[in-house]
Scaffold this active site. Structure first.
Site, PDB file in Angstrom:
ATOM      1  N   TYR A 202      -2.616   1.494  -9.942  1.00  0.00           N
ATOM      2  CA  TYR A 202      -1.189   1.308 -10.194  1.00  0.00           C
ATOM      3  C   TYR A 202      -1.022   1.001 -11.677  1.00  0.00           C
ATOM      4  O   TYR A 202      -1.657   0.067 -12.192  1.00  0.00           O
ATOM      5  CB  TYR A 202      -0.638   0.143  -9.375  1.00  0.00           C
ATOM      6  CG  TYR A 202      -0.633   0.383  -7.876  1.00  0.00           C
ATOM      7  CD1 TYR A 202       0.540   0.747  -7.222  1.00  0.00           C
ATOM      8  CD2 TYR A 202      -1.788   0.214  -7.112  1.00  0.00           C
ATOM      9  CE1 TYR A 202       0.566   0.957  -5.847  1.00  0.00           C
ATOM     10  CE2 TYR A 202      -1.783   0.422  -5.739  1.00  0.00           C
ATOM     11  CZ  TYR A 202      -0.599   0.792  -5.112  1.00  0.00           C
ATOM     12  OH  TYR A 202      -0.576   0.998  -3.758  1.00  0.00           O
TER      13      TYR A 202
ATOM     14  N   TYR B 167      -1.666  -6.966   0.475  1.00  0.00           N
ATOM     15  CA  TYR B 167      -1.988  -5.541   0.461  1.00  0.00           C
ATOM     16  C   TYR B 167      -2.768  -5.124   1.703  1.00  0.00           C
ATOM     17  O   TYR B 167      -2.496  -4.057   2.283  1.00  0.00           O
ATOM     18  CB  TYR B 167      -2.792  -5.201  -0.797  1.00  0.00           C
ATOM     19  CG  TYR B 167      -2.806  -3.737  -1.151  1.00  0.00           C
ATOM     20  CD1 TYR B 167      -1.780  -3.176  -1.901  1.00  0.00           C
ATOM     21  CD2 TYR B 167      -3.846  -2.902  -0.743  1.00  0.00           C
ATOM     22  CE1 TYR B 167      -1.786  -1.830  -2.235  1.00  0.00           C
ATOM     23  CE2 TYR B 167      -3.859  -1.555  -1.068  1.00  0.00           C
ATOM     24  CZ  TYR B 167      -2.825  -1.024  -1.816  1.00  0.00           C
ATOM     25  OH  TYR B 167      -2.823   0.313  -2.130  1.00  0.00           O
TER      26      TYR B 167
ATOM     27  N   PRO C  88       7.525   2.743  -1.891  1.00  0.00           N
ATOM     28  CA  PRO C  88       6.099   2.955  -1.577  1.00  0.00           C
ATOM     29  C   PRO C  88       5.128   2.158  -2.435  1.00  0.00           C
ATOM     30  O   PRO C  88       3.920   2.264  -2.224  1.00  0.00           O
ATOM     31  CB  PRO C  88       5.929   4.460  -1.818  1.00  0.00           C
ATOM     32  CG  PRO C  88       6.991   4.811  -2.811  1.00  0.00           C
ATOM     33  CD  PRO C  88       8.148   3.916  -2.514  1.00  0.00           C
TER      34      PRO C  88
ATOM     35  N   LYS D 237       3.442  -0.019   2.232  1.00  0.00           N
ATOM     36  CA  LYS D 237       3.815  -0.742   3.444  1.00  0.00           C
ATOM     37  C   LYS D 237       4.617   0.075   4.455  1.00  0.00           C
ATOM     38  O   LYS D 237       4.757  -0.344   5.609  1.00  0.00           O
ATOM     39  CB  LYS D 237       4.635  -1.997   3.085  1.00  0.00           C
ATOM     40  CG  LYS D 237       3.825  -3.072   2.410  1.00  0.00           C
ATOM     41  CD  LYS D 237       2.724  -3.581   3.318  1.00  0.00           C
ATOM     42  CE  LYS D 237       1.731  -4.442   2.570  1.00  0.00           C
ATOM     43  NZ  LYS D 237       0.378  -4.320   3.082  1.00  0.00           N
TER      44      LYS D 237
ATOM     45  N   HIS E 131     -11.536   1.586   1.502  1.00  0.00           N
ATOM     46  CA  HIS E 131     -11.310   1.107   0.141  1.00  0.00           C
ATOM     47  C   HIS E 131     -11.421  -0.414   0.122  1.00  0.00           C
ATOM     48  O   HIS E 131     -10.699  -1.109   0.841  1.00  0.00           O
ATOM     49  CB  HIS E 131      -9.932   1.537  -0.370  1.00  0.00           C
ATOM     50  CG  HIS E 131      -9.874   2.971  -0.772  1.00  0.00           C
ATOM     51  ND1 HIS E 131      -8.921   3.471  -1.652  1.00  0.00           N
ATOM     52  CD2 HIS E 131     -10.656   4.034  -0.444  1.00  0.00           C
ATOM     53  CE1 HIS E 131      -9.118   4.768  -1.824  1.00  0.00           C
ATOM     54  NE2 HIS E 131     -10.164   5.123  -1.101  1.00  0.00           N
TER      55      HIS E 131
END
Length: 404
Positions: A206, A396, A298, A302, A77
């Site tokens: 998200y 991230y 979550p 991580k 990704h």
């Protein structure tokens, strides 16, 4: 009952992905290890968990010699999206971090690969152990006692890696007076559904929405994982599949809601969210790894990745001990691990604060409306500024592992 004594260099408590990965890495360096697990292997594989892997984790799996299926079936990704009340902003991970990416490959699949590799290498794992206890962890020669198939055992070792999760015995072995536990319990949970349906997007999304947070995730091109923010009072049995899909459509951007493919859930659960850190992460010859020492919400992907960074640090230290005879370096484990843990905790806490709806919920020392305004300002700045998006992207994809 006759007590049977066995020996190894490193005793690993817990056969989840962190314990298995550590065992495989150590074995590659000729460091003997035995894994003790209180449940069955099938039970371990039944835990439905995360699947977004930082590059550091991916590299560790490859170094352990267990990356073939991951590289074949995992999805790279290069970015993800954040939707704020229906408006999508793309976070270009690769472009903002100089080429770094993440991999989508389920934790269950990693665990399965590691189990198979351990069995193929003939490495010892004792499943369904009971009465497990750690002894003399602050002495030169610690040991672990346990029962297995009606036989009592003492496992003599040099070091113990506590990879047995939040409820395991490892952390509790550190005297309470010597450990400090930091915790924040969030006033909501995540209702998650796993389904054999094509994901609504090639990348994760998200969603910050007035009705609550949502996440559109994936495990493969044919398996999806979706989440909804729900009150802690909600019960799984009160959510039919139809009710879940309808609520998810309300929180997704309209164009994605129209494309959403629904179907029967193959797993449905509600997970509470918490931030937790135990300091220190070591006591004598005992080292805490993963959920035994820390838990993150979550939101920032991580949890598994922080466990992997613990493994990387402990692996480097133990390799140095056995190859260079440098026992003094073991004292640096907690210091090194905690620096990265607190960074991951802060990022997950920050993302959770920005993306969830706290309306009507207690928030630190301010009203929920004031907190909402602060978080709206955070989102506006970080999403509309390239520098802000870079901060999100760098966190991230994961910070580099610190050298021992």
């Amino acid at each position: 009952m006759f007590l049977q004594t066995i020996k190894t260099q490193v005793a690993i408590i817990g056969a989840g992905p962190s314990g298995l990965l550590l065992g495989q890495l150590l074995a590659k360096q000729g460091i003997s290890n035995i894994i003790l697990e209180r449940v069955t292997g099938d039970y371990v594989l039944g835990r439905i968990r995360a699947g977004i892997l930082e590059q550091g984790f991916v590299n560790l799996v490859r170094e352990a010699g267990v990356g073939a299926r991951m590289d074949r079936e995992g999805e790279i990704h290069e970015g993800f999206a954040i939707a704020v009340n229906g408006k999508l902003t793309h976070i270009d991970l690769k472009g903002l971090t100089g080429g770094k990416t993440v991999m989508c490959y389920g934790q269950v699949e990693i665990t399965k690969d590691l189990m198979e590799a351990r069995a193929a290498a003939g490495l010892s794992t004792y499943y369904q152990t009971s009465e497990l206890a750690l002894h003399d962890v602050n002495a030169e020669q610690p040991s672990v006692t346990f029962n297995y198939q009606g036989q009592a055992y003492t496992l003599s070792c040099d070091y113990i890696a506590g990879c047995d999760g939040f409820h395991g015995v490892s952390r509790q072995t550190i005297p309470q007076a010597l450990r400090t536990e930091h915790e924040r319990v969030y006033p909501f949970g995540w209702l998650g559904v796993l389904s054999d349906t094509p994901p609504v997007s090639e990348e994760l999304i998200y969603c910050h929405h007035e009705r609550g947070f949502a996440l559109a995730s994936r495990r493969s091109a044919t398996r999806s994982r979706y989440y909804l923010q729900v009150p802690l009072t909600e019960k799984v049995e009160d959510w039919s599949d139809d009710a879940f899909w309808e609520e998810l459509k309300r929180r997704l951007p309209a164009e994605l809601a129209e494309q959403l493919v629904t179907g029967p859930s193959i797993e449905k659960s509600i997970a509470p969210l918490r931030s937790f850190v135990c300091e220190p992460m070591q006591y004598g010859q005992l080292f805490l790894v993963g959920d035994a020492a820390h838990i993150v919400p979550p939101t920032g992907a991580k949890g598994l990745n922080l466990a992997a960074s613990d493994v990387a640090t402990l692996y480097a230290i133990l390799t140095r001990v056995y190859q260079q005879g440098d026992k003094a370096c073991t004292s640096r484990y907690s210091e090194i691990a905690l620096r990265r843990v607190w960074n991951g905790e802060r990022f997950s806490w920050w993302m959770s604060n920005m993306l969830h709806n706290y309306q009507g919920m207690p928030v630190a020392d301010m009203g929920s409306l004031t907190f909402k305004r602060f978080m709206e300002s955070e989102l506006n700045y970080y999403l509309q500024s390239e520098a802000g998006r870079r901060v999100i992207a760098e966190q991230y994809v994961g910070l580099a592992y610190e050298s021992v």
